[in-house]
Design a protein around this motif. Structure first.
Motif, PDB file in Angstrom:
ATOM      1  N   GLU A  49       0.831  -1.205   0.000  1.00 15.62           N
ATOM      2  CA  GLU A  49       0.000   0.000   0.000  1.00 15.62           C
ATOM      3  C   GLU A  49       0.869   1.262   0.000  1.00 15.62           C
ATOM      4  OE1 GLU A  49      -3.387   2.353  -0.058  1.00 15.62           O
ATOM      5  OE2 GLU A  49      -3.086   0.216  -0.487  1.00 15.62           O
ATOM      6  N   ALA A  50       1.988   1.192   0.771  1.00 12.55           N
ATOM      7  CA  ALA A  50       2.910   2.338   0.785  1.00 12.55           C
ATOM      8  C   ALA A  50       3.528   2.553  -0.592  1.00 12.55           C
ATOM      9  CB  ALA A  50       3.993   2.119   1.832  1.00 12.55           C
ATOM     10  N   SER A  67       7.676   6.796   3.266  1.00 14.56           N
ATOM     11  CA  SER A  67       9.107   6.479   3.157  1.00 14.56           C
ATOM     12  C   SER A  67       9.571   5.651   4.348  1.00 14.56           C
ATOM     13  CB  SER A  67       9.933   7.764   3.053  1.00 14.56           C
ATOM     14  OG  SER A  67       9.582   8.490   1.903  1.00 14.56           O
ATOM     15  N   LYS A  68       9.060   5.992   5.528  1.00 15.50           N
ATOM     16  CA  LYS A  68       9.445   5.228   6.717  1.00 15.50           C
ATOM     17  C   LYS A  68       8.979   3.774   6.612  1.00 15.50           C
ATOM     18  CE  LYS A  68       9.669   8.971  10.113  1.00 15.50           C
ATOM     19  NZ  LYS A  68       9.115   9.520  11.378  1.00 15.50           N
ATOM     20  N   VAL A  69       7.764   3.577   6.071  1.00 13.08           N
ATOM     21  CA  VAL A  69       7.242   2.210   5.920  1.00 13.08           C
ATOM     22  C   VAL A  69       8.089   1.429   4.923  1.00 13.08           C
ATOM     23  CG1 VAL A  69       5.289   0.835   5.122  1.00 13.08           C
ATOM     24  CG2 VAL A  69       4.893   2.844   6.562  1.00 13.08           C
ATOM     25  N   ILE A 112       0.167  -4.354  -6.503  1.00 15.60           N
ATOM     26  CA  ILE A 112       0.321  -2.964  -6.074  1.00 15.60           C
ATOM     27  C   ILE A 112      -0.567  -2.042  -6.907  1.00 15.60           C
ATOM     28  CG2 ILE A 112       1.947  -1.027  -5.867  1.00 15.60           C
ATOM     29  CD1 ILE A 112       4.152  -3.039  -5.356  1.00 15.60           C
ATOM     30  N   SER A 113      -0.499  -2.242  -8.203  1.00 14.91           N
ATOM     31  CA  SER A 113      -1.274  -1.431  -9.146  1.00 14.91           C
ATOM     32  C   SER A 113      -1.537  -2.285 -10.378  1.00 14.91           C
ATOM     33  CB  SER A 113      -0.484  -0.162  -9.526  1.00 14.91           C
ATOM     34  OG  SER A 113       0.645  -0.520 -10.317  1.00 14.91           O
ATOM     35  N   PRO A 114      -2.321  -1.803 -11.321  1.00 12.83           N
ATOM     36  CA  PRO A 114      -2.566  -2.599 -12.534  1.00 12.83           C
ATOM     37  C   PRO A 114      -1.292  -2.918 -13.293  1.00 12.83           C
ATOM     38  CG  PRO A 114      -4.176  -0.818 -12.361  1.00 12.83           C
ATOM     39  CD  PRO A 114      -3.150  -0.577 -11.284  1.00 12.83           C
TER      40      PRO A 114
END
Length: 373
Positions: A49-50, A67-69, A112-114
């Motif tokens: 998701e990040a 960015s931390k994730v 993550i995405s298409p």
């Protein structure tokens, strides 16, 4: 027999407890691994998701938390792939050979995405934790086996010392009264030269002397010599026939020529006497038969003692040579144990129950290496 059965039950319960502890340990470890797998997948879902937010961010999006994730994953191997299998990014992976194919085949994935997919594997810590219970179980098993083996060897050595000491002390204690009896027999021969019972008494005293000699040899290496097994079996049959009920017939079956083996005759007569006495006891005072077969088989000499007694229960067959095991109300249960030692340790032979059937009888078989001609 009851004591042996009790020991067997204790061993069975110990094995059951050990299996239960092992199964519980593996189950708990498995559940812990499952929980950690779920936790790592949750982390990867957050990471994916990040990455989605990062790729779709515009100029006004605050990416500090994202960015931390993304940078916070230092343990789980991850790869970001395009739809055509190209590696766009990866982390915590040293071997990049065939990376895309390997991760698609063996890893887990999250869209993550298409246009992008996240593939990840279990962390090194989780892999080690998955294997740890089996390594621990193997080490514990090896340690337990070594401990049990050492305990058995130590116990056997201690028992051997007890048997040897007891045997030699028995022989020593018998020496004085036997010498006295021999002297009294000589006095009786002079006083009653025509008494027919005195020669039989002399034979019995001589017999006691041989028994004491046998006990004195326990624990010492015997001095085997080339001996006719035909003669040994004849002596046993002659001795047992006079001291056994007429209801029991004892017969020997030999080749026409002497069968020579390198043995200590005195100790081997003891073995056959024990087998014959046990056979007589198994007939429980009824009519029966004991056959001693002397067989030559290639480079092996075999002696089979076949009786028509009550037989041995299947569960007891493996215990008959164990010290202390007996099915009789009287007795120490040492006869067959000593017989096994004489045959296998002193003469490098083999003794075992060839077959036994309840109500039909038992066959004991002794195998010796034939003397080179």
């Amino acid at each position: 027999m009851q004591w042996t059965d009790r020991i067997r039950q204790v061993k069975i319960w110990l094995v059951v407890v050990a299996v239960a502890i092992t199964a519980t340990s593996l189950y708990v470890s498995h559940r812990l691994v499952e929980d950690l797998q779920k936790e790592e997948r949750t982390k990867m879902e957050i990471w994916a998701e990040a990455m989605r937010v990062f790729t779709e961010a515009d100029e006004d999006t605050d990416l500090s938390l994202v960015s931390k994730v993304i940078e916070g994953n230092n343990t789980i191997p991850v790869v970001v792939l395009s739809n055509d299998g190209q590696v766009l990014d990866y982390s915590n992976i040293e071997d990049t050979t065939n990376l895309a194919q390997r991760m698609l085949t063996h890893g887990d994935s999250i869209r993550i995405s298409p246009y992008q997919v996240l593939c990840f594997e279990e962390s090194t810590m989780l892999k080690r934790l998955t294997q740890y219970p089996y390594w621990a179980l193997g080490i514990v098993t090896i340690f337990g086996a070594v401990a049990v083996f050492a305990l058995l060897v130590s116990k056997r050595a201690e028992q051997n010392k007890v048997w040897v000491g007891l045997s030699k002390e028995t022989a020593h204690q018998l020496g004085t009264p036997i010498s006295s009896l021999m002297a009294w027999v000589e006095v009786l021969k002079e006083s009653y030269p025509n008494d027919e019972m005195i020669p039989e008494m002399a034979k019995d005293v001589k017999r006691l002397e041989r028994i004491a000699e046998r006990f004195s040899k326990i624990g010492s290496l015997p001095e085997p010599v080339d001996t006719s097994l035909n003669d040994v079996l004849d002596h046993v049959i002659e001795y047992m026939d006079k001291r056994t009920s007429q209801k029991v017939a004892i017969r020997g079956h030999y080749p026409d020529h002497p069968v020579i083996a390198r043995i200590n005759a005195s100790l081997f007569e003891w073995v056959f006497e024990n087998l014959c006495k046990n056979a007589v006891d198994a007939m429980e005072g009824g009519v029966g038969r004991i056959d001693l077969w002397l067989l030559e088989e290639d480079d092996t000499i075999a002696i089979e003692v076949v009786d028509t007694g009550k037989g041995i229960r299947k569960k007891d067959v493996k215990n008959v040579f164990r010290p202390g095991f007996t099915t009789k109300t009287r007795g120490w249960g040492l006869g067959l144990s000593l017989a096994k030692r004489i045959v296998e340790e002193y003469h490098k032979g083999h003794i075992y129950v060839k077959e036994s059937e309840l109500g039909r009888g038992t066959t004991f078989r002794i195998e010796l290496k034939a003397t080179a001609k």
